[in-house]
Design a protein around this motif. Structure first.
Motif, PDB file in Angstrom:
ATOM      1  N   ASN A 353       0.954  -1.120   0.017  1.00 17.87           N
ATOM      2  CA  ASN A 353       0.039   0.064   0.037  1.00 17.87           C
ATOM      3  C   ASN A 353       0.751   1.240  -0.016  1.00 17.87           C
ATOM      4  O   ASN A 353       1.387   1.681   1.135  1.00 17.87           O
ATOM      5  CB  ASN A 353      -0.939   0.204   1.355  1.00 17.87           C
ATOM      6  CG  ASN A 353      -1.917   1.079   1.116  1.00 17.87           C
ATOM      7  OD1 ASN A 353      -1.665   2.262   0.581  1.00 17.87           O
ATOM      8  ND2 ASN A 353      -3.205   0.808   1.916  1.00 17.87           N
ATOM      9  N   LEU A 356      -0.004   4.308   2.006  1.00 20.81           N
ATOM     10  CA  LEU A 356       0.222   4.052   3.446  1.00 20.81           C
ATOM     11  C   LEU A 356       1.635   4.571   3.643  1.00 20.81           C
ATOM     12  O   LEU A 356       1.947   5.491   4.663  1.00 20.81           O
ATOM     13  CB  LEU A 356      -0.012   2.611   3.912  1.00 20.81           C
ATOM     14  CG  LEU A 356       0.129   2.249   5.429  1.00 20.81           C
ATOM     15  CD1 LEU A 356      -0.973   2.826   6.221  1.00 20.81           C
ATOM     16  CD2 LEU A 356       0.247   0.957   5.658  1.00 20.81           C
ATOM     17  N   ILE A 361       2.445   6.581   7.726  1.00 20.58           N
ATOM     18  CA  ILE A 361       1.771   6.081   8.907  1.00 20.58           C
ATOM     19  C   ILE A 361       2.474   4.910   9.626  1.00 20.58           C
ATOM     20  O   ILE A 361       3.099   4.031   8.906  1.00 20.58           O
ATOM     21  CB  ILE A 361       0.551   5.563   8.433  1.00 20.58           C
ATOM     22  CG1 ILE A 361      -0.539   6.618   7.770  1.00 20.58           C
ATOM     23  CG2 ILE A 361      -0.534   4.602   9.663  1.00 20.58           C
ATOM     24  CD1 ILE A 361      -1.923   6.246   7.490  1.00 20.58           C
ATOM     25  N   THR A 363       3.382   1.643  11.039  1.00 19.19           N
ATOM     26  CA  THR A 363       2.540   0.398  11.016  1.00 19.19           C
ATOM     27  C   THR A 363       2.909  -0.593  12.085  1.00 19.19           C
ATOM     28  O   THR A 363       2.376  -1.667  12.319  1.00 19.19           O
ATOM     29  CB  THR A 363       2.870  -0.431   9.863  1.00 19.19           C
ATOM     30  OG1 THR A 363       4.517  -0.307   9.442  1.00 19.19           O
ATOM     31  CG2 THR A 363       2.439   0.633   8.529  1.00 19.19           C
ATOM     32  N   LEU A 453      -7.799  -0.334   7.511  1.00 15.38           N
ATOM     33  CA  LEU A 453      -7.808  -0.508   6.439  1.00 15.38           C
ATOM     34  C   LEU A 453      -8.170  -1.885   6.016  1.00 15.38           C
ATOM     35  O   LEU A 453      -8.242  -2.806   6.909  1.00 15.38           O
ATOM     36  CB  LEU A 453      -6.227  -0.390   5.830  1.00 15.38           C
ATOM     37  CG  LEU A 453      -5.386   0.827   5.879  1.00 15.38           C
ATOM     38  CD1 LEU A 453      -3.954   0.942   5.365  1.00 15.38           C
ATOM     39  CD2 LEU A 453      -6.134   2.011   5.412  1.00 15.38           C
ATOM     40  N   TYR A 458      -3.840  -0.580  12.150  1.00 13.09           N
ATOM     41  CA  TYR A 458      -2.355  -0.252  12.692  1.00 13.09           C
ATOM     42  C   TYR A 458      -3.211   0.541  14.157  1.00 13.09           C
ATOM     43  O   TYR A 458      -3.523   1.558  13.889  1.00 13.09           O
ATOM     44  CB  TYR A 458      -1.872   0.645  11.764  1.00 13.09           C
ATOM     45  CG  TYR A 458      -1.486  -0.157  10.670  1.00 13.09           C
ATOM     46  CD1 TYR A 458      -0.558  -1.135  10.549  1.00 13.09           C
ATOM     47  CD2 TYR A 458      -1.921  -0.057   9.284  1.00 13.09           C
ATOM     48  CE1 TYR A 458      -0.043  -1.980   9.314  1.00 13.09           C
ATOM     49  CE2 TYR A 458      -1.828  -0.624   8.119  1.00 13.09           C
ATOM     50  CZ  TYR A 458      -0.975  -1.685   8.406  1.00 13.09           C
ATOM     51  OH  TYR A 458      -0.508  -2.408   7.147  1.00 13.09           O
TER      52      TYR A 458
END
Length: 687
Positions: A353, A356, A361, A363, A453, A458
């Motif tokens: 992704n 992302l 972001i 994770t 997602l 996350y």
């Protein structure tokens, strides 16, 4: 008589007495002396040896030597006879030679062998064929291609060549490259630097090869034109170039840079081999992502590739590093190439992704944060334990989507003797474990929210703390902050209280299972029916206050096995107007209104969220189908939401005087902030 310098030996000549052809001064490449000044660079000084032929009977041939005065007079007379135009730049070499003499370009004619610049990266050898206009020439190059070139493209005209056969170009090039020895430049540099003397390609050929023939001259040209260490261009005119030896200090610095560059290239090639090895491994044997972070230099290169893949390079150096790796791997310098490479080595998942990554972001949680969170679970104590109300006797419904990992709200209800409805909104209490400013709190604040997602969740908090510590769990006694509300018959708030509690969730329901229970209308689940009735009253009351119904259809996607090349994808649609979803959303809005009222009454700074009332003429949308279509059209023209930390703001869309997000403290930091404020208020309502 004239005098000329040949490889540091002066040879005197006259028309009457000529030196023998075999007499020549040249380098002996096997006899060297070291100098302290140059030994640190690895340079060697040359011993020069003069050779001559011997006559029979062991007698040496003698030479007639005229006076130096005669030779100098002859040379000066020759200089005076030359005409020098005022507009031509004229200079002298260290030996007194005119630079202009060295820069005379040979007139181009058919059959000459020349070197020309094809483009910024390629230099080719070609044979001149014929003129093309006034200045350009048609040439036949080493690749068998005929093209027209401009005079300024010519970089060298090979001397001593006439009517060169173009079929021999490849053979000529092969011989030239076979004869190249960069070490010869080092010898010549030492000699010329000591004399502070410049040199042309032909003069260098005479020095190191003892010949100015075409092949030797071209070899010398190649050595000089490709050299980046010992010589620099002093003067150029057309295809003629004069080179000067660089100073020792400059050569030292260039050598240092060259060695550093070679070391970097070696490291790059080693890294390429690591990449090739990882690419060759089967999917189940790829190196783990963490293994690329062990070595600092490998980590830097991998992170450069990752930044290049998502078009987020922080510096030009990072971009250059990624492009060098892609070039070394034989890939195009594109983000797609970087993505595919990182997938091939197992650093990126197959279905990565990129959005992302672009959003930066987080994770996963660092080992340090995970350890701190686990320490909180084992060491922290419940400072509010003595003040918590025991509500474990209540039937508690926790309703959420089926993929929810942690549950942070649940509901209870009863009907009072006077017929009014009393509801309890129980919210998980993270402040049982964490305090503002703690390590885990700061990490949650940096994240701001959990990210949900289709492929993964996350979490804002480490999984064990969120799931086992904070989350509400079926059949277990859990810490909560409870908001109890008694409703008037019209759905308005009659009375409320906010307090810490113990609860014991009875049911963990999905929206689908909750809706099924509502349809079954079971007597033993009367509390769920009362909650549904309370939700209906609240919705009716809010609409009278000007609320706009924003319920819509929300598509949901869930990927069961995102790491598989062919994952299983589940698609479904949630109708926010369904009874079970209405029930939960209305109770969450009710909780937010109570917290805003409670904060305002007790002067507690809170993130009061509001949305100014929009003057919306709903009748203008009556032509649209009732439901999601009409709701979406109305939402699009609403004014933006606002936040005030001092006083409540009317929320026109919800139709309530104030609102605070409070029911998702495990998933949303703004809710956690409200919990901190309520928890630490000395005016907390305990009754």
């Amino acid at each position: 008589m004239a005098v000329r310098a040949v490889n540091s030996c002066s040879i005197f000549r006259s028309a009457a007495v000529l030196p023998p052809p075999a007499f020549r001064c040249r380098f002996s490449r096997f006899s060297t002396l070291s100098s302290p000044r140059n030994s640190r660079l690895g340079f060697r000084f040359l011993i020069f040896r003069c050779e001559n032929q011997f006559l029979s009977r062991g007698c040496r041939r003698s030479y007639a030597v005229y006076s130096l005065f005669d030779s100098v007079s002859e040379e000066l007379a020759a200089l005076r006879s030359r005409r020098v135009r005022a507009n031509v730049k004229v200079g002298l070499t260290s030996t007194g030679e005119l630079l202009e003499d060295k820069l005379v370009n040979k007139e181009l004619e058919k059959g000459l062998l020349l070197e020309f610049k094809k483009d910024s990266d390629r230099v080719l050898l070609a044979v001149a064929q014929r003129r093309d206009g006034k200045k350009n020439w048609i040439v036949f190059d080493q690749n068998g291609v005929t093209s027209s070139i401009k005079p300024q493209q010519i970089t060298y005209v090979v001397p001593g060549v006439e009517n060169f056969d173009h079929t021999e170009i490849s053979s000529f090039l092969r011989k030239a490259h076979d004869n190249l020895d960069p070490a010869l430049l080092e010898f010549a540099w030492v000699e010329l630097l000591e004399k502070n003397q410049s040199v042309t390609a032909e003069e260098l050929a005479e020095m190191i090869f003892g010949s100015v023939d075409s092949l030797e001259s071209y070899c010398a040209h190649l050595l000089l034109s490709k050299d980046e260490l010992y010589f620099a261009v002093q003067e150029t005119k057309g295809s003629r170039v004069i080179y000067r030896p660089r100073p020792t200090g400059q050569v030292e610095e260039l050598l240092r840079k060259k060695l550093a560059k070679e070391a970097a290239e070696k490291e790059l090639q080693d890294f390429v081999q690591v990449l090739l090895s990882a690419r060759a491994n089967p999917a189940n044997a790829k190196p783990p992502k963490s293994s690329w972070m062990v070595d600092e230099k490998i980590q830097h290169r991998i992170q450069s590739l990752e930044a290049y893949a998502i078009d987020m390079c922080k510096s030009n150096e990072q971009k250059k590093t990624a492009e060098m790796i892609l070039k070394a791997m034989g890939f195009a310098k594109t983000a797609t190439s970087a993505v595919n490479l990182l997938i091939d080595i197992g650093y990126f998942p197959v279905h990565v992704n990129l959005d992302l990554l672009k959003s930066n972001i987080r994770t996963n949680h660092s080992d340090f944060i995970v350890a701190a969170a686990e320490s909180l679970m084992s060491e922290s104590s419940d400072v509010d334990e003595v003040n918590r109300k025991n509500l474990t006797h209540l039937k508690v419904y926790a309703i959420d989507v089926d993929e929810a990992d942690e549950l942070d709200d649940a509901l209870s209800a009863t009907r009072l003797q006077d017929g009014r409805i009393k509801v309890w909104i129980h919210v998980a209490d993270p402040t049982r474990y964490i305090q503002p400013g703690s390590l885990v709190d700061r990490e949650a604040m940096r994240r701001g929210t959990s990210v949900f997602l289709p492929t993964a969740t996350y979490a804002m908090f480490p999984e064990k703390l969120a799931m086992e510590g904070m989350s509400l769990k079926q059949g277990e006694i859990c810490n909560a902050v409870t908001v109890s509300v008694v409703l008037h018959s019209d759905g308005s708030i009659a009375e409320y209280s906010v307090f810490n509690s113990f609860i014991k969730p009875t049911y963990m329901l999905t929206y689908e299972s909750a809706m099924e229970l509502l349809y079954l209308n079971l007597e033993e689940e009367v509390e769920l029916k009362i909650l549904s009735e309370a939700a209906a009253l609240r919705l009716q009351w809010r609409r009278k206050q000007g609320a706009v119904d924003t319920a819509t259809l929300e598509p949901r996607i869930k990927v069961v096995n995102p790491e598989d090349p062919e994952p299983s994808i589940n698609l479904y649609v949630e109708n926010q107007a369904d009874p079970a979803m209405r029930l939960v959303s209305e109770m969450m809005v009710l909780c937010g209104e109570v917290i805003a009222t409670y904060g305002s009454s007790n002067n507690i700074p809170l993130p009061y969220r509001g949305q100014p009332q929009s003057n919306i003429d709903v009748s203008a949308f009556l032509h649209l189908p009732e439901g999601p279509v009409r709701s979406s059209a109305i939402v699009r023209i609403m004014r933006a939401a606002e936040i005030d930390f001092r006083n409540p703001i009317r929320h026109g869309v919800l139709g309530i005087p104030g609102y605070v997000q409070f029911t998702s403290p495990i998933r949303r930091y703004m809710d956690l902030l409200a919990h901190y404020q309520v928890s630490f208020s000395t005016l907390l309502d305990l009754h």
